[in-house]
Structure formats: structure tokens, C-alpha cells
Design an enzyme around this catalytic site. Structure first.
Site, PDB file in Angstrom:
ATOM      1  N   MET A 190     -12.086   4.781  -0.401  1.00 47.03           N
ATOM      2  CA  MET A 190     -12.767   4.915   0.890  1.00 47.03           C
ATOM      3  C   MET A 190     -13.464   6.261   0.867  1.00 47.03           C
ATOM      4  O   MET A 190     -13.025   7.231   1.512  1.00 47.03           O
ATOM      5  CB  MET A 190     -11.738   4.819   2.029  1.00 47.03           C
ATOM      6  CG  MET A 190     -11.248   3.399   2.245  1.00 47.03           C
ATOM      7  SD  MET A 190      -9.689   3.333   3.142  1.00 47.03           S
ATOM      8  CE  MET A 190      -8.550   3.440   1.761  1.00 47.03           C
ATOM      9  N   SER A 196       0.842  -1.196   0.000  1.00 50.24           N
ATOM     10  CA  SER A 196       0.000   0.000   0.000  1.00 50.24           C
ATOM     11  C   SER A 196       0.877   1.245   0.000  1.00 50.24           C
ATOM     12  O   SER A 196       1.642   1.490   0.934  1.00 50.24           O
ATOM     13  CB  SER A 196      -0.904   0.026   1.235  1.00 50.24           C
ATOM     14  OG  SER A 196      -1.482   1.310   1.344  1.00 50.24           O
ATOM     15  N   ASP A 209      -6.841  -6.558   3.805  1.00 44.36           N
ATOM     16  CA  ASP A 209      -6.201  -5.243   3.922  1.00 44.36           C
ATOM     17  C   ASP A 209      -6.229  -4.753   5.364  1.00 44.36           C
ATOM     18  O   ASP A 209      -7.294  -4.526   5.930  1.00 44.36           O
ATOM     19  CB  ASP A 209      -6.966  -4.265   3.008  1.00 44.36           C
ATOM     20  CG  ASP A 209      -6.338  -2.886   2.943  1.00 44.36           C
ATOM     21  OD1 ASP A 209      -5.274  -2.675   3.546  1.00 44.36           O
ATOM     22  OD2 ASP A 209      -6.938  -2.020   2.283  1.00 44.36           O
ATOM     23  N   MET A 266      -8.837   8.321   0.335  1.00 43.26           N
ATOM     24  CA  MET A 266      -9.711   8.629   1.479  1.00 43.26           C
ATOM     25  C   MET A 266     -10.238  10.049   1.359  1.00 43.26           C
ATOM     26  O   MET A 266      -9.489  10.964   1.015  1.00 43.26           O
ATOM     27  CB  MET A 266      -8.933   8.513   2.787  1.00 43.26           C
ATOM     28  CG  MET A 266      -8.265   7.167   2.979  1.00 43.26           C
ATOM     29  SD  MET A 266      -7.324   7.158   4.511  1.00 43.26           S
ATOM     30  CE  MET A 266      -6.536   5.550   4.384  1.00 43.26           C
ATOM     31  N   HIS A 303      -1.162  -1.086  -4.231  1.00 41.61           N
ATOM     32  CA  HIS A 303      -2.472  -0.766  -3.651  1.00 41.61           C
ATOM     33  C   HIS A 303      -2.539   0.729  -3.352  1.00 41.61           C
ATOM     34  O   HIS A 303      -1.631   1.292  -2.739  1.00 41.61           O
ATOM     35  CB  HIS A 303      -2.644  -1.580  -2.367  1.00 41.61           C
ATOM     36  CG  HIS A 303      -3.975  -1.449  -1.707  1.00 41.61           C
ATOM     37  ND1 HIS A 303      -5.091  -2.141  -2.129  1.00 41.61           N
ATOM     38  CD2 HIS A 303      -4.377  -0.713  -0.644  1.00 41.61           C
ATOM     39  CE1 HIS A 303      -6.119  -1.842  -1.348  1.00 41.61           C
ATOM     40  NE2 HIS A 303      -5.712  -0.972  -0.432  1.00 41.61           N
ATOM     41  N   HIS A 314      -8.317   1.433  -4.048  1.00 37.85           N
ATOM     42  CA  HIS A 314      -9.266   1.178  -2.961  1.00 37.85           C
ATOM     43  C   HIS A 314      -9.877   2.514  -2.549  1.00 37.85           C
ATOM     44  O   HIS A 314      -9.226   3.322  -1.889  1.00 37.85           O
ATOM     45  CB  HIS A 314      -8.495   0.530  -1.788  1.00 37.85           C
ATOM     46  CG  HIS A 314      -9.294   0.333  -0.548  1.00 37.85           C
ATOM     47  ND1 HIS A 314      -8.711   0.061   0.674  1.00 37.85           N
ATOM     48  CD2 HIS A 314     -10.632   0.361  -0.315  1.00 37.85           C
ATOM     49  CE1 HIS A 314      -9.651  -0.067   1.598  1.00 37.85           C
ATOM     50  NE2 HIS A 314     -10.826   0.123   1.031  1.00 37.85           N
TER      51      HIS A 314
HETATM   52  C1  DX5 Z   1      -6.387   1.411   5.581  1.00 36.33           C
HETATM   53  C2  DX5 Z   1      -5.934   1.123   4.183  1.00 36.33           C
HETATM   54  C3  DX5 Z   1      -4.859   0.129   4.110  1.00 36.33           C
HETATM   55  C4  DX5 Z   1      -3.591   0.540   4.802  1.00 36.33           C
HETATM   56  C5  DX5 Z   1      -2.908  -0.702   5.282  1.00 36.33           C
HETATM   57  O1  DX5 Z   1      -7.523   2.179   5.543  1.00 36.33           O
HETATM   58  O2  DX5 Z   1      -7.006   0.626   3.408  1.00 36.33           O
HETATM   59  O3  DX5 Z   1      -4.576  -0.247   2.758  1.00 36.33           O
HETATM   60  O4  DX5 Z   1      -2.714   1.253   3.980  1.00 36.33           O
HETATM   61  O5  DX5 Z   1      -1.839  -0.344   6.089  1.00 36.33           O
HETATM   62  P1  DX5 Z   1      -1.133  -1.385   7.051  1.00 36.33           P
HETATM   63  O6  DX5 Z   1      -0.634  -2.499   6.182  1.00 36.33           O
HETATM   64  O7  DX5 Z   1      -0.047  -0.588   7.678  1.00 36.33           O
HETATM   65  O8  DX5 Z   1      -2.163  -1.868   8.028  1.00 36.33           O
HETATM   66 ZN    ZN Z   2      -6.546  -0.237   1.350  1.00 34.31          ZN
END
Ligand code: DX5
Ligand code: ZN
Length: 216
Positions: free
Chosen positions: A67, A7, A174, A36, A32, A65
Site C-alpha cells: 500500500m 494478515s 482483504d 504501508m 499476508h 500487499h
Molecule cells: C488493511 C490491510 C488488511 C488488514 C486486514 O489495509 O490490507 O490486510 O490487515 O485486517 P482485518 O482482517 O482485521 O480487517
Molecule cells: Zn492487506
């Protein structure tokens, strides 16, 4: 399938090109990309301006992804910006079908996501409508959180359902993924593991990716 999707949220944005080159050299399968909006989740990450350099410098498929609220307003732009797959949250929308159709019409792969507090049963009717489901193993919004153990049962449940119906739908996990739990996640039936801090926070990120992938 055993795929690793680092990510970029945990990358060093001051040296993004360096981090992307590391991803290119590594055994990572996808990049990834966490978008947000500050409304669906209590955090704001980045948006379209970063899609261009990521498409330019990253040779791996871009796994977006979202959000965000109202993903229907933006999915096509993310497809046009070079996304290889576009995912959004089931709990953010009333009816995911027309939004999945917008993504499919662009020839881009679809993903439906749920937060840890959403009943995993709600994904079942869509398993044959999407390329991938993403089970959040932390609450969406921040990197570096602790893996929620209950996710394991959800993976097994969805795996069983996908196999029983003979589908090819991928399962992505994730949040809180690291070199210590990757093998267990793959064994439970996950196909794709997203890892942010466990990759970019590692002394040797390429080695961390290799470990999660090869030992999984
Ligand atoms: C959280 C994201 C994840 C995040 C994961 O909202 O969707 O993709 O970057 O980070 P780690 O691997 O540090 O939990
Ligand atoms: Zn994510």
C-alpha cells in the site's frame, strides 16, 4: 480454491516468532504482509527489516500487499526479500504493466489490487496479465474495520469474467473477513481470504483459521 491468508499486521510484534509458529502449525495457506507507507494510506506499518524474520520463521508463502506510492521502486526488493507474491494498487500507478514485468522477471507471482472506491471494471483488462486480483473489502490502511457488503457483487462480477475467459487468475479478498462471512465469500467466488483481527484477535487463532477454511 479456498485459501486463508492471515494478515501479520494484527500479530503481536513483541512475540512475532510465537505467532509465526502458530501460523506454521495452522491450516493457513499463506501469510499476508501489509506494507504501508503513510502516503498512499494514512498509516505506516513496516518494511524490509521484518521480511527477514518472516522469511526465516514462517514456513508458509509470503503474500506481500504493498500500500505504497511508487511501487516500481520497491517491488524487486520485496521479491529478493523472499516474497512469494507481490501485489500493488492499480490506483497508485499510471501504468501497471512495466511494474508487473519487474515482478515477473523475478519469477514471483503478481497481484493487482483496488480499494473499494475504484471501479472494478478497471481490473478487467489485466485479468490475463496477473496471477491474482485483490479486492479490498475495507479501505486500505487499518486492520479491524467492518466488511463493506458491496464487495459481494464485485466478487461475483470478477468471478464471472475470469470463468468466461477460462483464466486461472485468483481472487483475493482483504478486510473485515471473519468466521461468519468466510463461507459466503467463498461461495461468491473468492479464492483467497485475508484475515487479520479475526485470526490474531481470536481466543483460538488456529481454530478460527480452520473454521474459515473448512466451513467455507
Ligand atoms: C488493511 C490491510 C488488511 C488488514 C486486514 O489495509 O490490507 O490486510 O490487515 O485486517 P482485518 O482482517 O482485521 O480487517
Ligand atoms: Zn492487506
Amino acid at each position: 480454491m479456498k485459501l486463508i491468508a492471515p494478515s501479520v499486521l494484527s500479530a503481536d510484534f513483541g512475540h512475532l516468532a510465537d505467532d509465526l509458529e502458530m501460523i506454521n502449525r495452522s491450516e493457513a495457506d499463506w501469510l499476508h504482509i501489509d506494507v504501508m507507507d503513510g502516503t498512499f494510506v494514512p498509516n505506516i506499518s513496516f518494511g524490509f527489516p521484518l521480511m527477514e524474520p518472516m522469511r526465516q520463521y514462517c514456513t508458509k508463502p509470503l503474500d506481500v500487499h504493498l500500500m505504497i506510492v511508487h511501487p516500481e521502486k520497491y517491488v524487486e526488493r520485496f521479491c529478493d526479500a523472499g516474497a512469494w507474491s507481490v501485489g500493488f494498487h492499480l490506483e497508485a500507478v499510471e501504468d501497471p504493466m512495466p511494474i508487473l514485468d519487474l515482478i515477473k522477471a523475478k519469477g514471483v507471482r503478481t497481484c493487482l489490487t483496488i480499494n473499494p472506491d475504484i471501479d472494478v471494471q478497471r481490473l478487467v483488462p489485466y485479468l490475463d496479465q496477473v496471477d491474482m486480483v485483490l479486492l479490498m473489502s475495507v479501505f486500505a490502511g487499518f486492520g479491524g474495520q467492518k466488511f463493506i457488503p458491496k464487495t459481494m457483487d464485485k466478487i461475483r462480477f470478477i468471478r464471472q469474467e475470469i470463468d468466461r475467459r477460462g483464466l486461472n487468475t485468483l481472487i483475493e479478498i482483504d478486510g473485515g473477513v471473519n468466521t461468519r462471512n468466510a463461507a459466503e465469500l467463498f461461495a461468491a467466488g473468492a479464492d483467497v481470504l485475508v484475515a487479520g483481527s479475526a485470526v490474531f484477535g481470536a481466543d483460538d487463532p488456529e481454530e478460527a483459521i480452520r473454521k474459515m477454511k473448512d466451513e467455507g
